[in-house]
Write a protein that holds these residues in place. Structure first.
Motif, PDB file in Angstrom:
ATOM      1  N   UNK A   1       0.809  -1.219   0.000  1.00  0.00           N
ATOM      2  CA  UNK A   1       0.000   0.000   0.000  1.00  0.00           C
ATOM      3  C   UNK A   1       0.842   1.269   0.000  1.00  0.00           C
ATOM      4  N   UNK A   2       2.149   1.159   0.245  1.00  0.00           N
ATOM      5  CA  UNK A   2       2.999   2.335   0.392  1.00  0.00           C
ATOM      6  C   UNK A   2       4.204   2.248  -0.543  1.00  0.00           C
ATOM      7  N   UNK A   3       4.807   3.382  -0.912  1.00  0.00           N
ATOM      8  CA  UNK A   3       6.044   3.353  -1.702  1.00  0.00           C
ATOM      9  C   UNK A   3       7.145   2.585  -0.971  1.00  0.00           C
ATOM     10  N   UNK A   4       8.105   2.098  -1.736  1.00  0.00           N
ATOM     11  CA  UNK A   4       9.163   1.261  -1.146  1.00  0.00           C
ATOM     12  C   UNK A   4      10.148   2.047  -0.310  1.00  0.00           C
ATOM     13  N   UNK A   5      10.336   3.337  -0.591  1.00  0.00           N
ATOM     14  CA  UNK A   5      11.495   4.046  -0.069  1.00  0.00           C
ATOM     15  C   UNK A   5      12.713   3.693  -0.913  1.00  0.00           C
ATOM     16  N   UNK A   6      13.876   4.324  -0.655  1.00  0.00           N
ATOM     17  CA  UNK A   6      15.076   4.073  -1.461  1.00  0.00           C
ATOM     18  C   UNK A   6      15.427   2.589  -1.517  1.00  0.00           C
ATOM     19  N   UNK A   7      15.915   2.173  -2.670  1.00  0.00           N
ATOM     20  CA  UNK A   7      16.258   0.770  -2.921  1.00  0.00           C
ATOM     21  C   UNK A   7      17.766   0.614  -3.041  1.00  0.00           C
ATOM     22  N   UNK A   8      18.272  -0.527  -2.582  1.00  0.00           N
ATOM     23  CA  UNK A   8      19.679  -0.886  -2.748  1.00  0.00           C
ATOM     24  C   UNK A   8      19.751  -2.116  -3.650  1.00  0.00           C
ATOM     25  N   UNK A   9      20.417  -1.949  -4.780  1.00  0.00           N
ATOM     26  CA  UNK A   9      20.621  -3.050  -5.717  1.00  0.00           C
ATOM     27  C   UNK A   9      22.043  -3.561  -5.524  1.00  0.00           C
ATOM     28  N   UNK A  10      22.181  -4.728  -4.888  1.00  0.00           N
ATOM     29  CA  UNK A  10      23.493  -5.237  -4.501  1.00  0.00           C
ATOM     30  C   UNK A  10      23.885  -6.449  -5.338  1.00  0.00           C
ATOM     31  N   UNK A  11      25.160  -6.529  -5.646  1.00  0.00           N
ATOM     32  CA  UNK A  11      25.764  -7.754  -6.181  1.00  0.00           C
ATOM     33  C   UNK A  11      26.567  -8.378  -5.059  1.00  0.00           C
ATOM     34  N   UNK A  12      26.307  -9.634  -4.761  1.00  0.00           N
ATOM     35  CA  UNK A  12      27.020 -10.305  -3.680  1.00  0.00           C
ATOM     36  C   UNK A  12      28.376 -10.799  -4.172  1.00  0.00           C
TER      37      UNK A  12
ATOM     38  N   UNK B   1      11.184  -3.011   4.239  1.00  0.00           N
ATOM     39  CA  UNK B   1      10.803  -4.414   4.069  1.00  0.00           C
ATOM     40  C   UNK B   1      11.245  -5.266   5.246  1.00  0.00           C
ATOM     41  N   UNK B   2      10.561  -6.371   5.419  1.00  0.00           N
ATOM     42  CA  UNK B   2      10.935  -7.344   6.444  1.00  0.00           C
ATOM     43  C   UNK B   2      12.045  -8.273   5.959  1.00  0.00           C
ATOM     44  N   UNK B   3      12.252  -8.349   4.648  1.00  0.00           N
ATOM     45  CA  UNK B   3      13.234  -9.283   4.087  1.00  0.00           C
ATOM     46  C   UNK B   3      13.928  -8.624   2.910  1.00  0.00           C
ATOM     47  N   UNK B   4      15.027  -9.233   2.465  1.00  0.00           N
ATOM     48  CA  UNK B   4      15.652  -8.870   1.199  1.00  0.00           C
ATOM     49  C   UNK B   4      15.380  -9.991   0.207  1.00  0.00           C
ATOM     50  N   UNK B   5      15.577  -9.711  -1.077  1.00  0.00           N
ATOM     51  CA  UNK B   5      15.197 -10.667  -2.112  1.00  0.00           C
ATOM     52  C   UNK B   5      16.372 -10.892  -3.052  1.00  0.00           C
TER      53      UNK B   5
END
Length: 275
Positions: free
Chosen positions: A94-105, A157-161
């Motif tokens: 229902x809400x915007x995500x806020x800033x996102x981090x796109x990570x390469x492990x 978020x409660x988790x990362x994907x």
């Protein structure tokens, strides 16, 4: 809900509209959020392009990445050039995500990197760019494909994907896909490259920018050419694989590809051509 709506103009869930995929590419996904119960899903079809189809998946997650629409590169054996992956991504709720981090492990092959991206609205789909910085060069195509693990995170978020992506490895001298990050919107984009035959690193080669026609991608356009002994051939894909006119975003994509190719490969400025 994650919805694939092919050969259609628009799809609605209980009156909330999202774009369908008029081209029927099988790649596009749109996001809806719904409570358990009965709902009405409607698709406005476009019958001239074939049979409409619709697929619906459910997920309890706050977000998902999908493999259907990857922007990927082909790793040339013997090289350690930084590259980019573009991964299609949907956010629910229902809400915007806020800033996102796109990570390469980090792995034996690549360094850990993080790219900060703006947040997106709930029930939206975008492309996230991931920066690939190799640690070592594959010796040959037999070392591939090389698996790269990407992760998307948001503080809300409660988790990362995570998702594993297999990057193909090709031998030097063959036509291949190269990626870059666009200054237009920060997305990862790709183009096809035909390297010169009998390559000499001391030589200044010409540059041919080849713009495709309808229903052709950059890599298909590049593969239509034989190698030249005097020039690189580079073929933009015009951002999407549907052959839009080379105007507005298409024009900018063509100019960005030419600039990236000239900066990366070097060139003879008296022999730059467009076809």
């Amino acid at each position: 809900l994650l919805v694939q709506a092919d050969v259609g103009y628009r799809v609605w869930l209980d009156g909330l509209a999202q774009p369908a995929d008029i081209y029927g590419s099988g790649a596009n996904r749109v996001a809806f959020t719904a409570e358990p119960g009965e709902h009405v899903l409607v698709m406005q079809a476009e019958g001239r392009r074939g049979n409409p189809r619709i697929n619906v998946w459910t997920t309890p997650d706050e977000a998902t990445m999908h493999r259907s629409d990857l922007t990927f590169f082909q790793w040339v054996a013997g090289t350690t050039d930084p590259q980019w992956l573009g991964v299609s991504f949907s956010a629910f709720g229902a809400l915007p995500t806020g800033p996102l981090r796109a990570r390469v492990l980090e792995s034996d092959w690549v360094e850990e990197t993080t790219v900060l991206s703006p947040g997106i609205a709930a029930n939206s789909t975008t492309q996230l760019p991931f920066e690939i910085r190799p640690k070592q060069a594959p010796a040959s195509a037999e070392d591939g494909p090389i698996t790269v693990t990407v992760r998307v995170e948001a503080e809300s978020w409660e988790a990362s994907y995570d998702m594993d992506i297999d990057v193909p490895v090709v031998e030097p001298g063959v036509t291949y896909r190269r990626t870059f990050r666009s200054d237009v919107d920060g997305s990862a984009q790709y183009y096809g490259v035909v390297p010169p035959s009998d390559f000499d690193p001391e030589r200044a080669y010409g540059m041919i920018l080849s713009l495709h026609g309808a229903s052709v991608q950059g890599i298909g356009q590049a593969r239509a050419y034989s190698q030249k002994d005097w020039a690189y051939v580079v073929a933009p894909t015009n951002r999407r694989p549907f052959g839009f006119d080379w105007e507005v975003y298409g024009r900018l994509d063509g100019l960005e590809v030419l600039a990236d190719a000239k900066a990366h490969f070097g060139h003879d400025p008296t022999r730059v051509h467009v076809t």
